[in-house]
Design an enzyme around this catalytic site. Structure first.
Site, mmCIF file in Angstrom:
data_model
loop_
_atom_site.group_PDB
_atom_site.id
_atom_site.type_symbol
_atom_site.label_atom_id
_atom_site.label_comp_id
_atom_site.label_asym_id
_atom_site.label_seq_id
_atom_site.Cartn_x
_atom_site.Cartn_y
_atom_site.Cartn_z
ATOM 1 N N GLN A 133 -4.445 -1.458 9.263
ATOM 2 C CA GLN A 133 -4.567 -2.633 8.805
ATOM 3 C C GLN A 133 -4.943 -3.911 9.698
ATOM 4 O OE1 GLN A 133 -3.467 -3.257 5.668
ATOM 5 N NE2 GLN A 133 -3.939 -5.591 5.987
ATOM 6 N N LYS A 183 0.895 -1.368 0.007
ATOM 7 C CA LYS A 183 0.169 0.081 -0.036
ATOM 8 C C LYS A 183 0.888 1.196 0.000
ATOM 9 C CE LYS A 183 -3.670 -2.504 2.224
ATOM 10 N NZ LYS A 183 -4.569 -2.782 3.189
ATOM 11 N N ASP A 218 -11.004 3.085 3.810
ATOM 12 C CA ASP A 218 -11.263 1.640 3.272
ATOM 13 C C ASP A 218 -12.701 1.333 3.390
ATOM 14 O OD1 ASP A 218 -9.253 -0.121 3.383
ATOM 15 O OD2 ASP A 218 -8.863 -0.204 5.500
#
Ligand code: NAP
Length: 278
Positions: free
Chosen positions: A96, A52, A119
């Site tokens: 995460q 990422k 997200d």
């Protein structure tokens, strides 16, 4: 002959388009900053986080890295999230998953400011998707819509069957396919006569979390099959929820693992970051 949907190529196209957009934003004096939080050092999470950050660097998004120890308390993590919520320099916050057992993931997700939830997991963003208003959409399903669109696969009017109903993949996938005017059936572990339903699919999205679960017996001849699963087989090679060798010859188009859905998830994360400043 079936088409192999090339997620690496399509994700690269998207990243190049985003790179251009970021350069234009920078020329207007706007910058983009993503805060990435990892708790513990799970090797798979470290790989995802590394990828990422790499994608952000390629596109021109600044990433701030927070690597917290495994024993971090929920309060410490929530304090950091709140600090980043209040930081005007930070446009997006990514925590995460999975988090260590002492931390309530849901509590953390719901603490991220919805306007920084790149997200797309916050209930405000999920609600926005549900009622069709503006908000961040979960990256994996959004990437699948982009894969279909850029591969010239029409969704409107098609019978789309989604195998799996998780908050991260199955549910938002179903809502997005519905938004694209597909006719959607959602299947899960309590579904009866599963194959009868999957064999009706024009587009079958498989997010069941079981390696090689779907073979040719689940597929209507000529269907499009999207494999969301990521696993390691007994030889430590990546594989999906679909038995590619058996399924592919019966499809009109299929995503491989690796190189299908996976690269799109990261491309759409960066897409969400860029849209946070537009
Ligand atoms: P998950 O939370 O484990 O959900 C699995 C879903 O499959 C559940 O809804 C479950 O039903 C259903 N299911 C399980 N066994 C079934 C069966 N025998 N018959 C029918 N349905 C069944 O998994 P997830 O987070 O959605 O992820 C799915 C897969 O995608 C995993 O392999 C994951 O690693 C991968 N993934 C990949 C990406 C990417 O970027 N490529 C991103 C996210 C996830 P119930 O709800 O009834 O339990």
């Amino acid at each position: 002959m079936y088409q192999i949907i090339d997620g690496r190529k399509i994700s690269q196209e998207i990243k190049d388009e985003l790179k251009q957009q970021v350069a234009e934003l920078k020329a207007q004096g706007k910058s983009i900053c993503l805060a990435v939080i990892q708790v513990g050092s799970d090797p798979a999470s470290s790989v995802y986080v590394g990828n990422k950050k790499k994608a952000c660097a390629y596109i021109g998004i600044e990433s701030l890295s927070y690597e917290l120890p495994e024993e971090t308390t929920q309060q410490e993590l929530l304090d950091l999230v709140r600090k980043l919520n209040a930081d005007d320099k930070v446009n997006g916050i990514l925590v995460q998953l999975p988090l260590p057992g002492q931390i309530d993931e849901e509590k953390v997700i719901q603490t991220i400011a919805p306007e920084k939830d790149v997200d797309g997991f916050h209930e405000k963003n999920v609600g926005a998707l549900c009622v069709g208003s503006r908000g961040y959409v979960s990256c994996t399903p959004l990437g699948i819509i982009e894969l279909l669109r850029r591969s010239g696969i029409e969704i409107a009017g098609k019978h789309c069957v989604v195998l799996g109903r998780s908050n991260i993949v199955g549910k938002p996938m179903s809502l997005l396919l519905l938004r694209e005017n597909g006719t959607v059936t959602i299947c899960h572990s309590r579904t009866q006569n599963l194959k009868e339903l999957t064999r009706q699919a024009d587009i079958l999205v498989v997010a069941v979390g079981k390696p090689g679960f779907v073979d040719d017996s689940y597929i209507k001849e000529g269907a499009v099959v999207i494999d969301v699963g990521i696993h390691r087989d007994e030889n430590n090679r990546l594989c999906g929820d679909v038995d590619f060798e058996k399924a592919a010859p019966h499809t009109s188009a299929i995503t491989p693992v690796p190189g299908g859905v996976g690269p799109m998830t990261i491309a759409m994360l960066t897409n969400n970051c860029v849209s946070s400043v537009q």
